[in-house]
Design a protein around this motif. Sequence first.
Motif, PDB file in Angstrom:
ATOM      1  N   ALA A   1       2.311  -3.648  -4.884  1.00 17.58           N
ATOM      2  CA  ALA A   1       0.855  -3.752  -4.757  1.00 17.58           C
ATOM      3  C   ALA A   1       0.395  -3.055  -3.474  1.00 17.58           C
ATOM      4  CB  ALA A   1       0.415  -5.206  -4.769  1.00 17.58           C
ATOM      5  N   ALA A   2       1.196  -3.154  -2.418  1.00 18.72           N
ATOM      6  CA  ALA A   2       0.817  -2.562  -1.137  1.00 18.72           C
ATOM      7  C   ALA A   2       0.823  -1.036  -1.195  1.00 18.72           C
ATOM      8  CB  ALA A   2       1.742  -3.041  -0.026  1.00 18.72           C
ATOM      9  N   THR A   3       1.660  -0.467  -2.056  1.00 17.91           N
ATOM     10  CA  THR A   3       1.707   0.999  -2.146  1.00 17.91           C
ATOM     11  C   THR A   3       0.422   1.528  -2.793  1.00 17.91           C
ATOM     12  OG1 THR A   3       2.750   0.927  -4.332  1.00 17.91           O
ATOM     13  CG2 THR A   3       4.224   1.096  -2.439  1.00 17.91           C
ATOM     14  N   VAL A   4      -0.253   0.665  -3.543  1.00 16.49           N
ATOM     15  CA  VAL A   4      -1.415   1.110  -4.300  1.00 16.49           C
ATOM     16  C   VAL A   4      -2.675   1.131  -3.480  1.00 16.49           C
ATOM     17  CG1 VAL A   4      -2.900   0.621  -6.285  1.00 16.49           C
ATOM     18  CG2 VAL A   4      -0.447   0.199  -6.411  1.00 16.49           C
ATOM     19  N   ASN A   5      -2.922   0.061  -2.772  1.00 14.08           N
ATOM     20  CA  ASN A   5      -4.299  -0.110  -2.352  1.00 14.08           C
ATOM     21  C   ASN A   5      -4.533  -0.445  -0.889  1.00 14.08           C
ATOM     22  OD1 ASN A   5      -6.959  -1.764  -2.217  1.00 14.08           O
ATOM     23  ND2 ASN A   5      -7.108  -0.338  -3.923  1.00 14.08           N
ATOM     24  N   HIS A   6      -3.501  -0.307  -0.092  1.00 13.56           N
ATOM     25  CA  HIS A   6      -3.663  -0.508   1.344  1.00 13.56           C
ATOM     26  C   HIS A   6      -4.515  -1.711   1.716  1.00 13.56           C
ATOM     27  CE1 HIS A   6      -1.685   3.264   2.636  1.00 13.56           C
ATOM     28  NE2 HIS A   6      -1.812   3.436   1.334  1.00 13.56           N
ATOM     29  N   GLY A   7      -3.975  -2.846   1.445  1.00 14.74           N
ATOM     30  CA  GLY A   7      -4.583  -4.036   2.036  1.00 14.74           C
ATOM     31  C   GLY A   7      -5.408  -4.913   1.118  1.00 14.74           C
ATOM     32  N   GLU A   8      -6.475  -4.372   0.580  1.00 12.63           N
ATOM     33  CA  GLU A   8      -7.407  -5.283  -0.090  1.00 12.63           C
ATOM     34  C   GLU A   8      -6.823  -5.985  -1.306  1.00 12.63           C
ATOM     35  OE1 GLU A   8     -11.421  -4.006  -0.777  1.00 12.63           O
ATOM     36  OE2 GLU A   8     -11.323  -2.870   1.093  1.00 12.63           O
ATOM     37  N   LYS A   9      -6.082  -5.236  -2.125  1.00 13.12           N
ATOM     38  CA  LYS A   9      -5.525  -5.867  -3.322  1.00 13.12           C
ATOM     39  C   LYS A   9      -4.416  -6.850  -2.961  1.00 13.12           C
ATOM     40  CE  LYS A   9      -8.535  -4.076  -5.643  1.00 13.12           C
ATOM     41  NZ  LYS A   9      -9.229  -3.879  -4.340  1.00 13.12           N
ATOM     42  N   ILE A  10      -3.752  -6.548  -1.840  1.00 12.83           N
ATOM     43  CA  ILE A  10      -2.759  -7.476  -1.321  1.00 12.83           C
ATOM     44  C   ILE A  10      -3.415  -8.786  -0.940  1.00 12.83           C
ATOM     45  CG2 ILE A  10      -1.393  -7.922   0.757  1.00 12.83           C
ATOM     46  CD1 ILE A  10       0.156  -6.365  -1.048  1.00 12.83           C
ATOM     47  N   LEU A  11      -4.589  -8.664  -0.354  1.00 13.31           N
ATOM     48  CA  LEU A  11      -5.326  -9.871  -0.001  1.00 13.31           C
ATOM     49  C   LEU A  11      -5.592 -10.700  -1.242  1.00 13.31           C
ATOM     50  CD1 LEU A  11      -7.952  -8.801   2.679  1.00 13.31           C
ATOM     51  CD2 LEU A  11      -6.071 -10.405   2.921  1.00 13.31           C
TER      52      LEU A  11
END
Lengths: 341, 341
Positions: free
Chosen positions: A142-152
């Motif tokens: 997930a972190a490779t995709v969206n830099h932060g927000e989706k991880i949140l």
Amino acid sequence: MPMTDLRSSINVQHEEGDELSFWSKYPNVQKEMDKVEDVLEKTVKTRRKIVEEASMDLLKAGGKRIRPALTIICAQYGNYDSSKIVPLAAALELFHMATLIHDDIIDNAKKRRGIETAQSKYGKDVAVYTGDYLFSKAFLLAATVNHGEKILHLSRFVKAICEGEIEQHVSKYNYHTSASTYLKRIKYKTALLFGLCCQVGAEISECDPYIIRNLRKYGMALGTAFQLKDDLLDVTGNDETVGKPTGNDILEGVYTLPFLYTIQNTAYGQEVLNILKRHHFTKKDVTEIIHIIKQSGGIQYTKNLEDRYYDKAVSSLKRIPDHECTHILLDLIEMMRHRMS
Amino acid sequence: MPMTDLRSSINVQHEEGDELSFWSKYPNVQKEMDKVEDVLEKTVKTRRKIVEEASMDLLKAGGKRIRPALTIICAQYGNYDSSKIVPLAAALELFHMATLIHDDIIDNAKKRRGIETAQSKYGKDVAVYTGDYLFSKAFLLAATVNHGEKILHLSRFVKAICEGEIEQHVSKYNYHTSASTYLKRIKYKTALLFGLCCQVGAEISECDPYIIRNLRKYGMALGTAFQLKDDLLDVTGNDETVGKPTGNDILEGVYTLPFLYTIQNTAYGQEVLNILKRHHFTKKDVTEIIHIIKQSGGIQYTKNLEDRYYDKAVSSLKRIPDHECTHILLDLIEMMRHRMS
């Protein structure tokens, strides 16, 4: 519905013997689902063979892959970017797999999707770490995709789901749980993740906020109905079709709606209570309770509620402008409604 | 070293009876560590009281908080930004706490830091989910700081650490493990996270890559020595000081260096093997084995190796330009060297 019908509703038996999934009717979804499957297989590969085997067992046992499919379909409502959506969809399935493995430890479950569970086959040591490993891989993807927000998003949902599971744990063997408390519990347990899968797909494709909101609502309603069906199958299914022993929830003190309705709202409640009070409560007692639940109308009550959530899901779709993907999401409702495992 | 010396090396007993931590000697570190403590306390608060209690028990039991301190100190080598470093440091401690809770499930550990473990007090259900909850909170906190990249780091390390734990699991009861395999195992188990704590602190403060690299090496070496000391304490410590029963590793089939050295490299090896072969292997047999390890030179061998890693840590610091924080990191080595719990 006989089992062959079920198979055709989820997996189409191919002439050569290999299975075509439900998604093969929708080439734009199937193509992406194949990519998700590749990512999943690559992701579970690790030098620690025992973790790989434990993950691969679960992966190969199939499952419906509804969660990644929801992400893919909802993403197609906007500017679909395969390079972002596929890893994210895979992350959501990995995350789901991690929770399954940890759930099985807690439930002492022997079987899942018709195969032996990780904790039963490899021991709880391997099961705890395999779950952690899959969690970390889910976050990593997930972190490779969206830099932060989706991880949140994802982290918030892990948190919510853990809270839901704990809620279920602390209310184990408590038959005073009300229907609304029960619905709140399955919201955390299943509906939130279904909703998240729809939401992040639509968000990454930059859909209109109104569409994002309604797709999330669709996911939440579908997830609620899905869990109600799962709980019904624990009572009405047979071991072979469902892939795990029926009545297990009752045996483990996880009281779901058909049971709670019966005990709280019908004359049959006292009969169930008397059985629960027996020493050495066994699978045979569970069969007796299931028989009473069927007589009491607990099944029909739950089915009606399940139907209401399918209707809610349909309503959410009706609120958004017509789109070629909408019929897929409607078909999915019908597939879920008729599934028997 | 008597226990009072130990206390003064980690916690300074204050006149009023409350404890001052090791960091109180360094106001710039202490100030930030207090903020980390606040974040930790706020973070473990949840509506699920049982999860909060399980987390809070571990939090209140203290521990040395070395990992967040490493992040804070290394960050002070560059442009220190408290608003980024504090949550990240807290995330790393939460992550460490999550692994402790899951480790205790697997080790069937009854005590940790002198208090009852989550799995012993609340059951494995709560322990599995509390660990998952803390993992998700760690990712959540880390994601608020750095939008993606640091999450990638963290996820990679979760993966590596899980692989290390699995490695330890599969080699349980295997006394053929070589010293180099053993060192690789503790690299995954402890050193990588120590290194990561240093690295991300320095990275976020935009230190020179050469400094980042050497601070990471310092952390790795310190972490390796730390784990060697932990393994020694399992053999040489006493239950009360260490906060968990000594000899537990041997009892659980986790063979560490003092044991492996004795069995593979000394005439005492056969004696140990004979004891291991006994039926109903108990704590009494472990005490006998520990006695043999002490005679065999296994303790001294491990101590020498531990010292070599402290030396390595010092060398890494000597390679970077002099900085006011360097003496803190040097002091930390001495504190670690003399700790007895």
